[in-house]
Design a protein around this motif. Structure first.
Motif, PDB file in Angstrom:
ATOM      1  N   UNK A 248      -0.063  19.599  49.201  1.00 21.29           N
ATOM      2  CA  UNK A 248      -1.171  19.864  48.271  1.00 21.29           C
ATOM      3  C   UNK A 248      -0.729  20.313  46.889  1.00 21.29           C
ATOM      4  N   UNK A 249       0.560  20.665  46.735  1.00 21.90           N
ATOM      5  CA  UNK A 249       1.042  21.158  45.439  1.00 21.90           C
ATOM      6  C   UNK A 249       1.984  20.161  44.765  1.00 21.90           C
ATOM      7  N   UNK A 250       2.997  19.692  45.501  1.00 25.15           N
ATOM      8  CA  UNK A 250       3.999  18.812  44.882  1.00 25.15           C
ATOM      9  C   UNK A 250       3.905  17.376  45.365  1.00 25.15           C
ATOM     10  N   UNK A 251       2.882  17.066  46.174  1.00 22.10           N
ATOM     11  CA  UNK A 251       2.743  15.724  46.728  1.00 22.10           C
ATOM     12  C   UNK A 251       2.313  14.693  45.698  1.00 22.10           C
ATOM     13  N   UNK A 252       2.121  13.482  46.188  1.00 22.78           N
ATOM     14  CA  UNK A 252       1.755  12.368  45.295  1.00 22.78           C
ATOM     15  C   UNK A 252       0.368  12.544  44.692  1.00 22.78           C
ATOM     16  N   UNK A 253      -0.511  13.191  45.445  1.00 24.30           N
ATOM     17  CA  UNK A 253      -1.876  13.414  44.951  1.00 24.30           C
ATOM     18  C   UNK A 253      -2.253  14.872  45.200  1.00 24.30           C
ATOM     19  N   UNK A 254      -1.696  15.793  44.419  1.00 27.06           N
ATOM     20  CA  UNK A 254      -1.892  17.232  44.672  1.00 27.06           C
ATOM     21  C   UNK A 254      -3.346  17.653  44.517  1.00 27.06           C
ATOM     22  N   UNK A 255      -3.774  18.502  45.434  1.00 34.59           N
ATOM     23  CA  UNK A 255      -5.127  19.061  45.352  1.00 34.59           C
ATOM     24  C   UNK A 255      -5.124  20.438  44.703  1.00 34.59           C
ATOM     25  N   UNK A 256      -3.960  21.093  44.659  1.00 30.78           N
ATOM     26  CA  UNK A 256      -3.821  22.384  44.002  1.00 30.78           C
ATOM     27  C   UNK A 256      -3.215  22.134  42.624  1.00 30.78           C
ATOM     28  N   UNK A 257      -4.036  22.232  41.621  1.00 34.74           N
ATOM     29  CA  UNK A 257      -3.573  21.957  40.250  1.00 34.74           C
ATOM     30  C   UNK A 257      -3.626  23.197  39.359  1.00 34.74           C
ATOM     31  N   UNK A 258      -3.922  24.324  39.965  1.00 39.29           N
ATOM     32  CA  UNK A 258      -3.954  25.597  39.248  1.00 39.29           C
ATOM     33  C   UNK A 258      -3.704  26.713  40.246  1.00 39.29           C
ATOM     34  N   UNK A 259      -3.453  27.892  39.741  1.00 44.50           N
ATOM     35  CA  UNK A 259      -3.187  29.033  40.616  1.00 44.50           C
ATOM     36  C   UNK A 259      -4.489  29.550  41.214  1.00 44.50           C
ATOM     37  N   UNK A 260      -4.398  30.022  42.461  1.00 49.82           N
ATOM     38  CA  UNK A 260      -5.580  30.423  43.218  1.00 49.82           C
ATOM     39  C   UNK A 260      -5.486  31.910  43.577  1.00 49.82           C
ATOM     40  N   UNK A 261      -6.441  32.383  44.364  1.00 51.41           N
ATOM     41  CA  UNK A 261      -6.413  33.749  44.878  1.00 51.41           C
ATOM     42  C   UNK A 261      -5.532  33.747  46.123  1.00 51.41           C
ATOM     43  N   UNK A 262      -4.291  34.207  45.998  1.00 52.56           N
ATOM     44  CA  UNK A 262      -3.330  34.091  47.095  1.00 52.56           C
ATOM     45  C   UNK A 262      -3.536  35.148  48.173  1.00 52.56           C
ATOM     46  N   UNK A 263      -4.092  36.278  47.821  1.00 53.97           N
ATOM     47  CA  UNK A 263      -4.451  37.243  48.865  1.00 53.97           C
ATOM     48  C   UNK A 263      -5.516  36.653  49.775  1.00 53.97           C
ATOM     49  N   UNK A 264      -6.494  35.997  49.193  1.00 54.36           N
ATOM     50  CA  UNK A 264      -7.536  35.353  49.992  1.00 54.36           C
ATOM     51  C   UNK A 264      -6.948  34.197  50.796  1.00 54.36           C
ATOM     52  N   UNK A 265      -6.098  33.404  50.166  1.00 61.46           N
ATOM     53  CA  UNK A 265      -5.478  32.258  50.834  1.00 61.46           C
ATOM     54  C   UNK A 265      -4.680  32.698  52.054  1.00 61.46           C
ATOM     55  N   UNK A 266      -3.976  33.823  51.929  1.00 61.29           N
ATOM     56  CA  UNK A 266      -3.139  34.322  53.023  1.00 61.29           C
ATOM     57  C   UNK A 266      -3.888  35.261  53.964  1.00 61.29           C
TER      58      UNK A 266
END
Length: 380
Positions: A248-266
């Motif tokens: 989702x970050x470094x793939x051919x078609x990334x879905x994460x194109x900006x920084x997110x809430x990482x506490x929530x993500x984790x």
């Protein structure tokens, strides 16, 4: 870029580098022109920063918002006893400048967040990740991928360590290996699980080594390779990694194109604390002195329990709480205790949901009890 001339003092200082085939004068000048940002001045960041500065990397940054605590000194060799209570960046900068006055040290006393990470990383050639938690690891990874900056990853847990290079051109990123974080609470923190003091010295030194190789363009780096180290057997293993085209970050078609809430993500965001969900150490002490008998449930690990505990209390480690909840009386008040009040708060929320309406978490945990109620209690 015109090579940076080395002074007579630098020629003497780096003489063991200058005779190396993969370094020499040109390589040492390249190091002098380079910059590395070290995230975290703790167990991993300490040896990494020391060896980067000693090697003559021209600009070394240290980002950390913590202060030196006595419990850090068992493994965080950047800091000494005299630095306890001071900012880690201040302590680190003083040590690195003393080690090598030819290096520009940039202390950044701030917590790396989604709001500032891209700005903080801007202008650095390379990043060394010495963080100790999953939200920061995912943040560093995503920020480096988005910024086009490779970074050297390191992690430690008890007697085990890992090292790799992520976000390099054509190579995988951290999310190619660990797309999703582990469930909250599954992997204990260093505070909870402990770590052998010399282990971060091994892993942090390997991180510095990989950083220097990347800056020099020398040898085979750990791009596409994950090194695993077992300190108890002194064995190294290696896994081959590949960039995931669906990442989702470094793939051919990334879905994460900006920084997110990482506490929530984790899943590490602090639970919402209502007025009746916590109890102070003073209130618990007063209740025990008055002869009240709340059920005091300690959710730490057995080895922590052996160091210190509040009497009377029963030990039910957090991981066993769900299975052993039937041992508790839902009709009686319950006070849940841990080291600093983080695990106990999660336990209290879970017990409330499981039908224990009179449960509360001890704010500050046994550490607050030791500082404010019983100064004879050992702290760790």
């Amino acid at each position: 870029m015109k090579p940076s001339a080395l002074s007579p003092e630098e020629l003497s200082r780096y003489s063991r580098h200058l005779v190396l085939p993969h370094v020499g004068m040109a390589g040492q000048q390249r190091l002098k022109q380079s910059s590395v940002l070290v995230v975290g001045a703790g167990g991993l960041g300490s040896p990494a920063a020391l060896y980067l500065a000693a090697a003559g990397v021209g600009r070394v940054g240290i980002v950390d918002d913590d202060v030196v605590d006595a419990t850090n000194l068992q493994r965080q060799v950047l800091h000494g006893t005299a630095a306890v209570g001071t900012a880690k960046t201040e302590s680190a900068a003083a040590r690195l400048r003393d080690l090598n006055p030819h290096v520009e040290v940039v202390p950044i006393e701030d917590r790396l967040t989604s709001a500032n990470a891209l700005d903080v990383l801007s202008g650095w050639d390379l990043v060394v990740d010495g963080s100790d938690n999953f939200p920061t690891r995912y943040l560093v990874n995503d920020a480096c991928v988005l910024s086009g900056i490779p970074y050297v990853y390191g992690a430690i847990f008890r007697f085990d360590g890992q090292v790799s290079v992520f976000a390099a051109a054509g190579g995988p990123c951290y999310r190619c290996l660990f797309r999703d974080p582990p469930p909250p609470g599954l992997v204990p923190s260093c505070d909870q699980a402990g770590v052998l003091g010399a282990l971060p010295g091994v892993i942090g030194s390997l991180q510095a080594l990989e950083a220097i190789k990347l800056l020099l363009g020398a040898g085979d780096t750990l791009v596409g390779r994950l090194v695993l180290f077992d300190a108890l057997t002194a064995e190294f293993r290696e896994l081959s990694l590949q960039r995931d085209p669906t990442c989702p970050v470094c793939g051919d078609h990334p879905s994460v194109t900006g920084l997110i809430d990482y506490d929530h993500f984790c899943g590490t965001s602090a639970p919402t604390v209502t007025d009746d969900l916590e109890v102070s150490v003073e209130a618990l002490a007063a209740a025990l002195r008055a002869g009240e008998t709340p059920q005091v449930v300690d959710v730490r690990e057995p080895l922590e329990w052996q160091i210190c505990r509040i009497e009377p209390s029963v030990l039910i480690p957090l991981g066993a709480l769900e299975a052993r909840a039937s041992e508790l009386d839902s009709r009686r008040p319950i006070v849940v205790v841990c080291h600093t009040g983080v695990r106990s708060l999660r336990a209290a929320v879970a017990l409330r949901a499981a039908g224990f309406p009179q449960v509360r978490s001890l704010a500050g945990g046994v550490d607050a009890w030791a500082t404010r109620i019983d100064p004879t209690m050992p702290r760790y």
